[in-house]
Structure formats: structure tokens, C-alpha cells
Design an enzyme around this catalytic site. Structure first.
Site: not given
Length: 652
Positions: A107, A109, A164
Site C-alpha cells: 500500500e 505510505k 492517515e
């Protein structure tokens, strides 16, 4: 009227999801605005009917007084970093040694801020920052202003999710254009802008800045079997998830994916700084477990740092809390990884000598791990007879003679009364990962030290509001807040105090392990080196450092003073009775459990006094094996370790 309000909330939330999450709006901005204004008018007329998931909660000028600390129910771990293909291959070998058929999820970051969202009955209750992984800050009101975070889920779920929070490049540019127009200092990069926005006390500013999120984890127990399943489930709940991902059991294919993303990342509408690689199976993740700091089932590949040339104009030498003197180069400003860089670390005197770095040299500057600017080497072809750098012989803070021990690479000031060392130790003691005294930063420490109000950490607890009011720039409201923060810190769990004492080699994770084992700072101070070294995750170096620290007479005096100020010396985490059924036993869980989740099994074992670890060794006393148990069961059989099944655990 109530039905119309419900209809408007439903419509507006759907349109917002299409716009912010799916990037596929089905109505124009003017149509959305018209419906929104209608809802605002109805809510003003009928405030008793305002729904908790109304989009009007996302705007407004609520001004907060500050952010409260928040204890995470599920810790947020950091990830092990990798900077080369070889490190990824080594990670793959470690995983495949346990699970030969393991596949991975790769995935993006995202370069933002980690956040945790907790929903109760489907309603957003708490949004918090990562903090130190155990304690963050409650920023719920700010996160409610992030448009792609659902305020209310379609299902009445109790769930904690992680992700995030970031600032898209387009939003970042718009903010800086506005700042330039207003003559304000611009943000250096989107990550800094996102961090600054999330810590805004004015929620109206947060709402205007168009932050966004990508969710990637269900922290609370899930029945899903893979990371891929989790991401699909999160998306079905209405969360934004990133679609740039790959599932593969081949690290070569993962590497090809990394190379492709690295080449194309400039075209993405948000910043990324690497690729996270996770074991896709959640059962395998549980089996692999965690080190003290990070999961064994994941690794973060960091993209190579960008490099630029700059000229060294001068060098500053500073002394830290342990006496190490660090050189920092002042440079001609350069743009590096989205940030203006004018200073870079030179590490230590041995590094300067090895690289033959001189003032006036043109050097290659990079960002180590995309964070800390550092000097890589000298561009010798551009050298023009620069003089060798003058290495200081005296401490820049106290004037004492500096020493350079044979087994160290740095210069060191060994004067325990060095002002800079004392100030650095005091600031460390009050820092977030230590005693977390809000408002007690380096600038306040400097003022207090220069005013002769504090000279060691015990002096902090002598301070009164009147003492604080004698300092320039400190008003009564600030003084009162700082005083209460000092008093509140007395109640911290003792691992915070231990870390705050700044003992060499003893970090925050080791501090927690030590206090979990001994329960009390006094008991730890009297423990033998052997008993400390035997703790999993520690060792002889930490044991020796603790022994050396606690045998000092001045440390004993300091502990007495802290005791007199009622500073807590006890570990406040979960403790179990010594007569619990499994007290003192080290237990490993392996295989698939049918009647309880792994988290439930782990919690039950801990409540019975067991220490649950992720790997089998000679120190393991017992293994609880479910179906499809793999290499851990085989190893336990080879070592003659007692093996029990799930039914045995259920019947305890």
C-alpha cells in the site's frame, strides 16, 4: 419538517461522499449549496431536530481551549523501515520461514499524520492523534471538519479504525497562495500544513483547509481474514481507502510495483514517502506478532532521499543532555523534498574527518529518511583550497575541556553542571513521551534556568504560580495552566518518569517493559543486573546502564525529593495477582481459534497472569494451539513444551 431535515442530511452526505471520496460528483456546486442553505435554515428554526451526522457540524468557528490527552485502547505501533531491495528480501525470508505460502499487501505510505477514529453505535465519538502510540491527543472537533470522515456510519457499529490524515497538493497550494497574499509565512510542505491544521484551536480554519484521509486498519477486533478484506469493508462503511495497492506472494513483483509508483508519484494529487508491505493474512499477522517497537508482519520501504548541492557557510556546535557535542552546518538555502533547507547535521567529529568536510565546501545534502537534512559528501571537483575545519577544544556551553573517548565517534562534555546539558535534561523530562507537561517546552526551561528557579527535575515540582509569573511573557492564565500541568504529571504511570530521567540506552519502550516487570521505580532501582537483563526485549547493556545510574548517591537523593513531592513511582498498567492460575508463565498462541478471537484469548491469558509472546523459545512455558498450527507448534514439540488446545483455555 423533521422528515425534510432527515432527507436533506441524507442527500448532502451522499453528495459529499461522491465529491470527496469517489471523485464523481452527480450535482453541481450551486445545487449542493442551495440544499445546504435550506438545511441550515431549518436547523436554525428547529435546533431540537439537528441530527448527529448533519454536514453542518463540519463548519463553524468553534474555538477550543486546548487538546486533552487520550489513552488509546489499541496501541499504534511504528513500522520497521527499509531502504533497499535487499532489506525487503530479508523481511520476506523471515516471514516465509514461518509461513511459506504468505502473500503481501503493498500500500502507498501517505505522507500525513496518523489518526485513530472510534465509533460507538455508528457515531464518531473520538478522533485522536497517534502521540507516542499509547497516549495521543483528542482532536475530535477538528477531525469532524475533515469532509471524507463519516460522522455517522450506516450501521450501528462499535469500531476503532486507523488511517492517515493528509493535505492534498492542490489544497496546499491554495493555502500558501492565501498566506502570500496576506504577507504570512508559508508552510514548507503539505505534511507540515496538515500537522499545523490538525492542531488548530479554531475549528473554522480546519474546515476551510480541505484535509483528507485514507483509512487502512481496523484496530478493534474484526472477523475479516485478510488486509484486503479489511480495506474493502472500510470502503463499504463510507471511509476513503487508497486503490493504489497490490497483493502478491512474490517480493520481485512487490519490488516492480515500488519502482512503478516511485517513478509516477510526482503525478499523484498527494505526497507519499514510500510503500508499506504487510502480510495479507490477519491470522498470520497475529502469529508473527510484534517486537518492542514494531509489528513483525509489516515493513515500510522508504523512497531514496532526494539530493541537492549546497555550500557550507559556517558550523554551529551544540551540546545535548548526555554531553555529546553535535556539529550542524549552515548552508546556502536549497529546496529538498518540498522543504527549504539551510541547515544540515554533520553527525560528529569522526564523520567530519572521514569525509574531509571543510567550511566553504560544496557538499551533497540529502534528507535521511526524508526527515533530517544531512551532509552526504564533499564535491571535491568544486573545492577551492578551503581551510580545514576548526574542531572546538572547549564546550560551547560551559567552556570545559571536551574529551574524545576512543570507543566513541563524538566529542563529549563531561561536566555534569554544564548549563546546556541541564537545560536539555529538563526539557526532555517535561517532553511529551516523558512526563508530558503541557507548556513546559525548551523556551520556558531556558527562562526558568536563567532565573535560577530550576536546576534539576525535582525543582520543577517546587515551582509555584508566583514563580512562573516572575518570567517575561508569562501571564496568570498561562502560569495557572502550566502549574496544573506540573501537578497533573505527578499522577503519570512510572514508565513516563523512568524515561524522563534520561538514563542512557533506556527509551520509552524499554521503560514500559521494565515497569511492567517490576511494578515500582524503587523496586527497579534495587533490582540486580541479572534480573533486568533476563527481560525479553532488553539485555546486558540496558541492565548495566540502569545499575550505574541507580548506584549514584545524587540519584538516590533525587528519588527521595520526587517522593516528597508525591510523584507517582508505581506502574499503573494492568497488573494481575501473583496467585492467578497462570501467574509467571510465558505463553504462545498459535493456529486458528474457532470459539474465540485471538484478542479475546490473549486478554484471557493475561488476566490469568500469563505473559503472551509471539515466538516460541526455551523460555516458553506453554503453547495454546488452534487448528492449522504451523512451525510454532512443531518447534514447541521439539522443545518439549506443554501444549494445550482452545477448549482447555475456555474451561479455565
Amino acid at each position: 419538517m423533521e422528515n425534510r431535515m432527515n432527507e436533506l442530511v441524507s442527500l448532502l452526505n451522499q453528495y459529499a461522499k461522491e465529491y470527496y471520496t469517489q471523485d464523481n460528483p452527480t450535482v453541481s456546486d450551486s445545487q449542493y449549496d442551495q440544499l445546504y442553505r435550506e438545511l441550515v435554515e431549518l436547523e436554525e428554526q428547529h435546533p431540537e431536530n439537528i441530527l448527529p451526522n448533519s454536514p453542518t457540524h463540519r463548519v463553524g468557528g468553534l474555538v477550543l481551549e486546548g487538546f486533552e490527552k487520550y489513552q488509546h485502547e489499541y496501541p499504534l505501533y511504528s513500522l520497521q523501515d527499509a531502504f533497499s531491495k535487499e532489506e525487503l528480501i530479508a523481511f520476506d525470508k523471515r516471514v516465509k520461514a514461518e509461513f511459506p505460502t504468505a502473500s503481501y499487501m503493498a500500500e502507498l505510505k501517505i505522507d500525513g499524520l496518523s489518526v485513530s477514529l472510534t465509533y460507538v453505535n455508528g457515531i464518531l465519538q473520538v478522533g485522536a492523534t497517534r502521540g507516542d502510540g499509547n497516549i495521543g491527543e483528542n482532536i475530535t472537533e477538528n477531525l469532524k471538519r475533515v469532509h471524507d470522515i463519516p460522522l455517522h456510519l450506516d450501521q450501528s457499529l462499535d469500531i476503532t479504525v486507523r488511517g492517515e490524515c493528509y493535505l492534498p497538493k492542490e489544497s496546499f497550494e491554495a493555502i500558501n497562495i492565501e498566506k502570500r497574499a496576506n504577507g504570512e509565512q508559508e508552510f514548507a510542505n503539505p505534511r507540515n500544513a496538515a500537522a499545523g491544521t490538525l492542531r488548530q484551536l479554531n475549528t473554522g480554519i480546519v474546515a476551510k483547509r480541505k484535509l483528507a484521509t485514507f483509512l487502512y486498519q481496523e484496530a478493534s477486533p474484526t472477523q475479516k481474514e485478510t488486509q484486503d478484506d479489511v480495506l474493502k469493508e472500510l470502503e463499504s462503511y463510507g471511509f476513503s481507502v487508497n486503490h493504489h495497492r497490490l497483493i502478491s506472494s512474490s517480493m520481485e513483483k512487490i519490488w516492480d510495483f515500488i519502482q512503478t509508483i516511485e517513478k509516477d508519484r510526482i503525478s499523484l494529487p498527494y505526497d507519499i514517502d514510500g510503500i508499506v508491505i504487510k502480510v495479507n493474512s490477519l491470522a498470520m499477522q497475529e502469529e508473527l506478532g510484534f517486537t518492542v517497537k514494531a509489528p513483525r508482519w509489516a515493513i515500510a520501504y522508504k523512497f531514496p532521499a532526494e539530493e541537492k548541492e549546497a555550500e557550507i557557510l559556517s558550523v554551529d556546535w551544540t551540546v545535548g543532555r548526555t554531553g555529546v557535542v553535535t556539529p550542524t552546518a549552515n548552508l546556502t538555502p536549497v529546496q529538498l523534498a518540498g522543504t527549504t533547507v539551510s541547515r544540515a547535521t554533520l553527525h560528529n567529529v569522526d564523520y567530519i574527518a572521514e569525509k574531509d568536510i571543510r567550511i566553504g565546501d560544496t557538499v551533497v545534502v540529502y534528507k535521511a529518511g526524508d526527515i533530517i537534512p544531512a551532509v552526504l559528501n564533499v564535491v571535491m571537483s568544486k573545492r577551492n583550497q578551503q581551510e580545514v575545519m576548526l574542531i572546538p577544544k572547549l564546550c560551547p556551553s560551559c567552556g570545559s575541556e571536551l574529551v574524545h573517548f576512543e570507543d566513541e565517534v563524538a566529542l563529549r562534555c563531561i561536566n555534569p553542571l554544564c548549563p546546556n546539558q541541564i537545560k536539555e535534561r529538563l526539557a526532555h523530562f517535561a517532553s511529551r513521551d516523558a512526563m508530558n507537561i503541557t507548556g513546559f517546552g525548551p523556551s520556558l526551561v531556558e527562562k526558568l534556568f536563567d532565573a535560577h528557579l530550576i536546576a534539576d527535575v525535582a525543582d520543577i515540582y517546587r515551582l509555584s504560580i508566583e514563580d512562573l509569573l516572575t518570567l517575561d511573557g508569562i501571564k496568570e492564565k498561562s502560569a495557572t495552566k502550566i502549574y496544573h500541568a506540573i501537578q497533573s504529571s505527578k499522577e503519570n504511570s512510572a514508565e513516563k518518569l523512568l524515561f524522563g530521567l534520561g538514563i542512557r540506552h533506556v527509551g520509552s519502550k524499554a521503560s514500559r517493559l521494565l515497569l511492567e516487570e517490576f511494578g515500582n521505580l524503587r523496586q527497579l532501582s534495587q533490582a540486580s543486573q541479572e534480573s533486568i537483563a533476563s527481560i525479553d526485549g532488553l539485555g546486558g547493556v540496558i541492565a548495566k546502564s540502569l545499575h550505574t545510574f541507580f548506584e549514584k548517591e545524587e540519584v538516590d537523593k533525587l528519588l527521595e525529593e520526587l517522593t516528597s513531592y508525591n510523584v507517582n513511582f508505581n506502574y499503573l498498567g494492568k497488573r494481575v495477582s501473583t496467585d492467578a492460575q497462570l501467574s509467571g508463565l510465558t505463553v504462545v498462541l498459535t493456529g486458528k481459534l474457532e470459539k474465540m478471537t485471538r484478542n479475546e484469548a490473549k486478554e484471557k491469558l493475561q488476566n490469568l497472569g500469563a505473559k503472551v509472546t509471539g515466538s516460541v523459545s526455551k523460555k516458553t512455558d506453554l503453547i495454546v494451539a488452534g487448528s492449522d498450527a504451523g512451525s510454532k507448534l512443531t518447534k514447541a514439540q521439539d522443545l518439549g513444551i506443554t501444549i494445550q488446545d482452545e477448549d482447555w483455555l475456555l474451561n479455565l
